[in-house]
Design an enzyme around this catalytic site. Structure first.
Site, PDB file in Angstrom:
ATOM      1  N   ASP A   8      60.271  95.487  71.120  1.00  0.00           N
ATOM      2  CA  ASP A   8      58.937  96.038  71.336  1.00  0.00           C
ATOM      3  C   ASP A   8      58.574  95.822  72.798  1.00  0.00           C
ATOM      4  OD1 ASP A   8      58.992  96.488  68.660  1.00  0.00           O
ATOM      5  OD2 ASP A   8      57.338  95.158  68.141  1.00  0.00           O
ATOM      6  N   ASP A 129      53.559 103.008  58.729  1.00  0.00           N
ATOM      7  CA  ASP A 129      53.071 101.634  58.850  1.00  0.00           C
ATOM      8  C   ASP A 129      51.959 101.458  57.823  1.00  0.00           C
ATOM      9  OD1 ASP A 129      54.814 101.356  61.015  1.00  0.00           O
ATOM     10  OD2 ASP A 129      53.322 102.173  62.388  1.00  0.00           O
TER      11      ASP A 129
END
Length: 241
Positions: A8, A129
């Site tokens: 990330d 998500d």
């Protein structure tokens, strides 16, 4: 089974978030490029990258860094975060990205998703998500009332090449992936769209549990547990097929 170590990127650095909270992030010393090369040297074939800056801005931010990672490794790279247009997708594929992961735009504009799946065959993945069964958007900051299972029924026949199912409440917690819910979700599109589980991996036992389900799940994304030294990369690579 595919194992995707995760990178990330925020502010040009490797970070991990806790439950998708940008205010609860851990920053790591290695640069994203160096970390990617390390994963490649360790024997991983796939890599999951999220451009967190892009997710917040609504357009890719770290394109140059992604290109450097593509050139520095031979891994199959999937990248998500702020990708909203055909131009964004074109640029990423042209620099060597294997799969472009769409999140917010896929949910908000199914017609766009259908068009790009037709234009970029086998290159478009969708990241869902999820909190308590409902999809969150825009870097997990906007909670919708859209059930992930309902949305899946809308897109199951349009050519999506992969779905990444992340339980936000497990992400970064090291408390085991939510396999029951992910498996239930994956069975809705059995033999149509491969599903990758994400969020909560904390030990080799979690990866072994996914391995046992490889007929139903394509793979697993591993993040914080690797950075914190909870997993032996050698043992993980031995599980690859």
């Amino acid at each position: 089974m595919k194992i995707f170590p995760a990178i990330d990127i925020k502010g040009g650095k490797c970070v991990r978030l806790l439950k998708g909270d940008f205010d609860k992030s851990t920053e790591y010393k290695k640069s994203p490029k160096d970390q990617a090369k390390e994963f490649s040297d360790q024997g991983f074939h796939d890599l999951h990258i999220v451009d967190l800056d892009g997710a917040l801005k609504g357009e890719p931010v770290n394109g140059k860094l992604i290109e450097e990672i593509c050139k520095a490794t031979q891994m199959r790279i999937q990248i998500g975060g702020g990708i909203r247009s055909i131009d964004h997708i074109n640029k990423l594929i042209n620099i060597g990205v294997d799969r472009v992961v769409l999140g917010t735009v896929a949910v908000e504009d199914v017609k766009f998703l259908e068009n790009v799946c037709a234009k970029f065959k086998n290159k478009i993945a969708v990241a869902l998500d999820v909190r308590d069964g409902f999809i969150a958007l825009k870097g997990w900051k906007e909670q919708t009332k859209i059930l992930a299972s309902d949305f899946l029924m809308k897109i199951k026949d349009i050519g999506v090449s992969r779905i990444i199912y992340t339980d936000i409440e497990r992400d970064g917690t090291l408390t085991r992936p939510n396999l029951p819910e992910t498996l239930k979700f994956a069975k809705l599109v059995f033999n149509k769209i491969p599903v990758v589980v994400s969020g909560g991996v904390g030990s080799i036992n979690d990866i072994v549990a996914v391995k046992k389900l490889e007929g139903d799940l394509e793979g697993v994304i591993v993040g914080k547990a690797m950075y914190d030294g909870r997993l032996s990369q050698h043992n993980i690579v031995n599980l690859l097929t």
